[in-house]
Write a protein that holds these residues in place. Structure first.
Motif, short mmCIF file in Angstrom:
data_model
loop_
_atom_site.label_atom_id
_atom_site.label_comp_id
_atom_site.label_asym_id
_atom_site.label_seq_id
_atom_site.Cartn_x
_atom_site.Cartn_y
_atom_site.Cartn_z
N CYS A 90 0.83 -1.20 0.00
CA CYS A 90 0.00 0.00 0.00
C CYS A 90 0.86 1.25 0.00
O CYS A 90 0.72 2.13 -0.84
N ALA A 91 1.76 1.30 0.96
CA ALA A 91 2.54 2.51 1.14
C ALA A 91 3.33 2.85 -0.11
O ALA A 91 3.39 4.00 -0.54
N PHE A 151 1.02 4.37 -2.63
CA PHE A 151 0.45 5.64 -2.21
C PHE A 151 1.46 6.76 -2.37
O PHE A 151 1.14 7.85 -2.81
N ARG A 152 2.67 6.47 -1.98
CA ARG A 152 3.71 7.49 -2.04
C ARG A 152 3.92 7.98 -3.46
O ARG A 152 4.41 9.07 -3.69
N LEU A 198 -9.52 -1.77 0.03
CA LEU A 198 -8.08 -1.61 -0.14
C LEU A 198 -7.32 -2.85 0.26
O LEU A 198 -7.62 -3.46 1.28
N ALA A 240 0.63 7.75 3.91
CA ALA A 240 0.82 6.46 3.26
C ALA A 240 1.29 5.42 4.26
O ALA A 240 0.79 4.30 4.30
N GLU A 241 2.21 5.81 5.10
CA GLU A 241 2.73 4.84 6.07
C GLU A 241 1.71 4.52 7.14
O GLU A 241 1.59 3.39 7.60
N ILE A 251 -1.45 4.47 6.79
CA ILE A 251 -2.42 3.56 6.19
C ILE A 251 -1.86 2.15 6.12
O ILE A 251 -2.55 1.17 6.40
N GLU A 252 -0.60 2.08 5.76
CA GLU A 252 0.04 0.77 5.70
C GLU A 252 -0.07 0.04 7.04
O GLU A 252 -0.44 -1.12 7.10
#
Lengths: 338, 338
Positions: A70-71, A74-75, A99, B80-81, B83-84
């Motif tokens: 995910c990360a 997203f980044r 997600l 982002a992190e 969420i991870e």
DNA sequence: TTGAAAGCGCTACCAC
DNA sequence: GTGGTAGCGCTTTCAA
């Protein structure tokens, strides 16, 4: 929570009629419909998703599976915009986005959790998947869509940018600006998108009869610094290139700052072209000429495509190509070699 | 799709027993349990989510509501992190994450779609929400959790970083390094986190009896360039600060490159401290001393907190503070003023 | 135009 | 230890 029974009671009718009224299934008189909708509003009714899903055998949800995590996606501002477009269109269709980061331990041999549980009607893949994983995922009895990538030879819906045409067009443009000694800088990776750009670039070079083609492609590097070293070496030789097409903006911007630090003027001594039109291209010094990609559109069209397939699984597989359009800023000079 | 009936048939027992065996509700003999689990494996059974949700009145899903938009938060590596971490822990509890960008048009007065439909057991808020919106959201009959922010006076679970303590600690550290004329640079915004950092900073300055406190806080700017101008002005005066604490790394890194461009050596003439420990701090020239935040931990703990509240809605509201830890790199000099 | 009822897949209660 | 069954909320068929 207020249920369909509450509405039926309030509107003095049966739950069947309520259901029909809400879902616009005709056969409801105008007056009862009005009563029902009024009751819905006052009581704040919304159909319960679980009941609906169970009955419809449809979840009104698509899974978004990101790779590797995910990360990481997203980044990446590219993915962020794609997701935005995707979400936007799905919501409009009363669909939602579940997600999930790809989890090798779970997924190797097995499928991601949310899929087996019937939580989603389809899965959208986003990220730099190895094709082996995609091949595995394809075995799922579920609509699948690859965004911003493609596995040649696999019959899976996809939406990508036409990198070949774009690569070709970049050469055309640079030639139109008077450049003849053109390089492309591309990482030594094997992903679909950059490969297509490379092929388009080579096609353009050949078509214009430029330079020994094999010399014009610099790919023997994995990291920006190495790439720069290779380029710098080429620049210091005789017959130095006058323009460089970079695989993506990230590389181009990195190059730009290194060139600047070394006192090479852009576009004075060297022209630079990127790809993607990331944030930051316009702010760079000089603003970077690049190829714009409508990332949200990829998401939006992706939403439409997977919704269509959910409705009609037997549809023929589609690969959709979106154009990348040349954005002229100030990192490309026009050469008027007399 | 294979259902519980298929398993019952294969394992020669009733669906009730299958359910018990799967959910570990005891009262099943070892031998039947083994038969059942074997059947599940061979047939590839996973309980259908819709049936389960309907029966349990629980969706095993939490909504992630991002503000202002999905893309804005994704692009932000901090979010982002978080969420991870969130996703990681939720998946471990067989929970899932439903994605939603905040939609003003829909939500003003009304609640986000997925909430009314009973699609989620709780909602996690992430982003720079105005407190008015949070107050509105609080009216939902659903567990709510704010990550990385907090609205003072509102009884909503939250997990934040202890910015006050961190701001205070930064001053302590700088003083320990021999600095006495210290500035803090902070945008002229009113968000909870930076405010706490400012307060901590002021507390530290006061405690150490340093400088006219009101002079040491530079906040009359909205954009990096203005901030730099204000700082540069201060630097050129007499009694110039020897160290600057920036509201966050982004600002610090921007300053760093501007200072460099203007020939101000860091940390030679000026020490610099950031906040967040974003990617890029370690790669900066010089590597940036900053305060590290364990962003994934915010997500992980957030997952735990909201899961606990889902199970026990009557729990007292909790505000959890995570420490920000000083990371010494090379942007702070030790001053040995004789 | 309306309503009764079946049934989607599951869990949990209760009887055996 | 095991199984029968009710019922979660909804849509849809069929009958009235």
């Amino acid at each position: 929570m207020v249920s369909i029974y509450d509405i039926a009671q309030a509107a003095q009718c049966s739950i069947a009629t309520v259901s029909c009224a809400i879902n616009g299934k005709g056969r409801v008189s105008a007056s009862t419909r009005k009563r029902i909708l009024a009751a819905c509003r006052t009581l704040g009714y919304a159909p319960n998703a679980a009941g609906r899903h169970l009955r419809l055998q449809r979840t009104e949800t698509v899974g978004l599976l990101l790779y590797p995590t995910c990360a990481s996606e997203f980044r990446n501002s590219f993915a962020a915009e794609v997701i935005e477009g995707l979400e936007d269109r799905l919501i409009a269709a009363n669909y939602h986005l579940l997600l999930g980061g790809y989890r090798p331990q779970i997924a190797s041999g097995t499928i991601p959790q949310f899929i087996g549980q019937g939580r989603v009607d389809g899965v959208v893949l986003l990220g730099k998947y190895p094709s082996t994983i995609i091949a595995e995922l394809q075995l799922l009895p579920l609509p699948l869509l690859i965004l911003d990538s493609e596995v040649t030879g696999l019959a899976i819906d996809s939406i990508t940018t036409d990198g070949f045409a774009a690569g070709r067009a970049v050469v055309d443009r640079l030639v139109a600006h008077g450049h003849r000694r053109i390089c492309m800088l591309a990482y030594d990776h094997d992903f679909h998108n950059p490969r297509m750009r490379r092929l388009g670039f080579l096609d353009g070079m050949q078509a214009h009869g430029l330079w020994p083609v094999q010399q014009s492609l610099i790919t023997a590097f994995q990291h920006d610094a190495e790439g720069y070293r290779l380029l710098a070496h080429r620049l210091s030789g005789s017959e130095a290139p006058t323009a460089v097409f970079c695989e993506n903006d990230h590389l181009a911007l990195d190059l730009l700052s290194r060139l600047r630090a070394d006192g090479v003027s852009v576009p004075g001594s060297l022209s630079l072209v990127g790809f993607n039109d990331d944030d930051g291209c316009a702010q760079a010094q000089p603003p970077l000429t690049t190829c714009h990609i409508d990332k949200k559109a990829i998401g939006r069209l992706g939403a439409e495509m997977i919704l269509e397939r959910i409705v009609a699984p037997e549809l023929a597989v589609r690969h959709r190509l979106l154009p990348a359009v040349w954005i002229e800023r100030q990192s490309v000079a026009t050469r008027t070699t007399a």
